[in-house]
Design an enzyme around this catalytic site. Structure first.
Site, PDB file in Angstrom:
ATOM      1  N   ASN A   9       0.871  -1.178   0.000  1.00 40.40           N
ATOM      2  CA  ASN A   9       0.000   0.000   0.000  1.00 40.40           C
ATOM      3  C   ASN A   9       0.905   1.224   0.000  1.00 40.40           C
ATOM      4  O   ASN A   9       1.485   1.567   1.025  1.00 40.40           O
ATOM      5  CB  ASN A   9      -0.902  -0.030   1.243  1.00 40.40           C
ATOM      6  CG  ASN A   9      -1.742   1.233   1.363  1.00 40.40           C
ATOM      7  OD1 ASN A   9      -1.784   2.062   0.442  1.00 40.40           O
ATOM      8  ND2 ASN A   9      -2.416   1.389   2.493  1.00 40.40           N
ATOM      9  N   LYS A  11       0.113   4.220  -0.285  1.00 41.65           N
ATOM     10  CA  LYS A  11      -0.541   5.408   0.292  1.00 41.65           C
ATOM     11  C   LYS A  11      -0.342   6.611  -0.644  1.00 41.65           C
ATOM     12  O   LYS A  11      -0.326   6.430  -1.862  1.00 41.65           O
ATOM     13  CB  LYS A  11      -0.031   5.653   1.713  1.00 41.65           C
ATOM     14  CG  LYS A  11      -0.131   4.369   2.564  1.00 41.65           C
ATOM     15  CD  LYS A  11       0.028   4.567   4.032  1.00 41.65           C
ATOM     16  CE  LYS A  11      -0.113   3.225   4.749  1.00 41.65           C
ATOM     17  NZ  LYS A  11      -0.055   3.337   6.187  1.00 41.65           N
ATOM     18  N   GLU A  96      -6.813   4.709   7.747  1.00 39.43           N
ATOM     19  CA  GLU A  96      -6.610   6.137   7.443  1.00 39.43           C
ATOM     20  C   GLU A  96      -7.840   6.726   6.757  1.00 39.43           C
ATOM     21  O   GLU A  96      -8.182   7.888   6.977  1.00 39.43           O
ATOM     22  CB  GLU A  96      -5.340   6.304   6.582  1.00 39.43           C
ATOM     23  CG  GLU A  96      -4.084   6.067   7.419  1.00 39.43           C
ATOM     24  CD  GLU A  96      -2.906   5.487   6.671  1.00 39.43           C
ATOM     25  OE1 GLU A  96      -2.880   5.538   5.425  1.00 39.43           O
ATOM     26  OE2 GLU A  96      -1.985   4.962   7.344  1.00 39.43           O
ATOM     27  N   GLU A 166      -5.037  -4.824  10.572  1.00 41.08           N
ATOM     28  CA  GLU A 166      -4.036  -3.778  10.765  1.00 41.08           C
ATOM     29  C   GLU A 166      -4.322  -3.005  12.048  1.00 41.08           C
ATOM     30  O   GLU A 166      -5.144  -2.069  12.036  1.00 41.08           O
ATOM     31  CB  GLU A 166      -4.065  -2.790   9.584  1.00 41.08           C
ATOM     32  CG  GLU A 166      -3.711  -3.411   8.254  1.00 41.08           C
ATOM     33  CD  GLU A 166      -3.136  -2.376   7.294  1.00 41.08           C
ATOM     34  OE1 GLU A 166      -2.067  -2.643   6.732  1.00 41.08           O
ATOM     35  OE2 GLU A 166      -3.744  -1.300   7.116  1.00 41.08           O
ATOM     36  N   GLY A 172       2.780   2.503  10.743  1.00 44.32           N
ATOM     37  CA  GLY A 172       3.723   3.608  10.590  1.00 44.32           C
ATOM     38  C   GLY A 172       4.480   3.965  11.859  1.00 44.32           C
ATOM     39  O   GLY A 172       5.131   5.006  11.922  1.00 44.32           O
ATOM     40  N   SER A 213       3.678  -1.909  10.265  1.00 46.12           N
ATOM     41  CA  SER A 213       5.130  -1.961  10.475  1.00 46.12           C
ATOM     42  C   SER A 213       5.751  -3.300  10.100  1.00 46.12           C
ATOM     43  O   SER A 213       6.729  -3.735  10.716  1.00 46.12           O
ATOM     44  CB  SER A 213       5.485  -1.578  11.921  1.00 46.12           C
ATOM     45  OG  SER A 213       5.122  -0.221  12.167  1.00 46.12           O
ATOM     46  N   GLY A 235       5.132   1.448   4.530  1.00 45.07           N
ATOM     47  CA  GLY A 235       6.440   2.072   4.312  1.00 45.07           C
ATOM     48  C   GLY A 235       7.458   1.182   3.607  1.00 45.07           C
ATOM     49  O   GLY A 235       8.146   1.632   2.679  1.00 45.07           O
TER      50      GLY A 235
END
Ligand code: 13P
Length: 257
Positions: A9, A11, A96, A166, A172, A213, A235
């Site tokens: 992802n 983002k 999010e 998640e 993050g 993470s 990330g």
């Protein structure tokens, strides 16, 4: 046997040009990972270029959201049928989107139905906040999210849906859930709820990812758990070498099973 699925992802990161570069960098390594489904989910404006690059590839493309109406006066939205021209998967209900863009269990449910009608595989995100976790409400929260998400979804449709557990506190932050904790929720909460809704034969076929993470260092331990069928990576999916390492960890695990 559930095929492991690793999805990146991205983002709101990467322009179309940068997205193409990133995919070109890791494409052949991802394609070499037999027995693992790999999905990249760039931001919308990069989706067509990435999809063209991957047209003959085993690497699939996903979007990060869809709207359920097919067309009309919905400024700024992208219909699932439009996404389906380029994508095979759609992330739906990411925390999010729930936190910043007003998504509810009802809108998530409508989006899942819209995605399925368009032929997209929904990757449905669930997960608890730190406050809920501290109040020991993780289980009831996730059960509620799953009941909302799967409202009116048939057995045949449910089999094709991917769930991503998640925990919001792990996203993050660099603080992934421990493999034991992730396994407990993926198995005893998510798969148990799917069993209650659809029976164990169906629940055993539905893939449940962990996200939050996940990185090149912790992926193997998480993916070794029996109820964790893949990862939704934020990330670390923006770094070719890290994403490839995570995919290889999934491949090693699928060989071992
Ligand atoms: P990170 O891997 O950056 O924690 O993000 C997880 C996530 O939200 C994927 O959807």
């Amino acid at each position: 046997m559930r095929t492991p699925i690793i999805a990146g992802n991205w983002k709101m990161n990467k322009t179309a040009a940068q997205a193409v570069d990133l995919v070109a960098e890791m494409r052949s390594d991802l394609e070499a990972a037999e027995g693992v489904e790999c999905v990249v989910c760039p931001p919308y404006l990069a989706v067509p270029d990435v999809a063209r690059l991957l047209v003959d590839s085993t690497v699939a493309v996903g979007c990060q959201d869809v709207y359920w109406k097919e067309s009309g006066a919905f400024t700024g939205e992208v219909a699932a049928v439009m996404a389906a021209e380029f994508c095979q998967y759609a992330i739906i209900g990411h925390s999010e989107r729930r936190e910043y863009f007003g998504e509810t269990d009802q809108s998530v449910n409508s989006k899942i139905k819209g995605a399925l009608a368009a032929g997209l595989v929904p990757i449905v995100c669930v997960g608890e906040s730190l406050e809920l976790r501290q109040a020991e409400k993780t289980e009831s929260w996730i059960i509620g999210q799953l009941h909302g998400a799967f409202e009116g979804i048939s057995v045949e449709q449910a089999i094709g849906i991917v769930i991503a557990y998640e925990p919001i506190w792990a996203i993050g932050t660099g603080l992934a859930a421990t493999a034991e904790e992730a396994e407990r929720v993926c198995g005893q909460v998510v798969r148990a709820t799917l069993t209650e809704l659809y029976g164990s034969g169906v629940a055993e076929q539905i893939r449940v990812q962990y996200g939050g993470s996940v990185n090149a260092g912790n992926a193997a331990e998480l993916l070794a758990k029996p109820n964790i069928d893949g990862a939704l990576v934020g990330g670390a999916s923006l770094k070719a070498a890290d994403f490839v390492t995570i995919v290889r960890a999934a491949q090693a695990q699928s060989r071992a099973r």
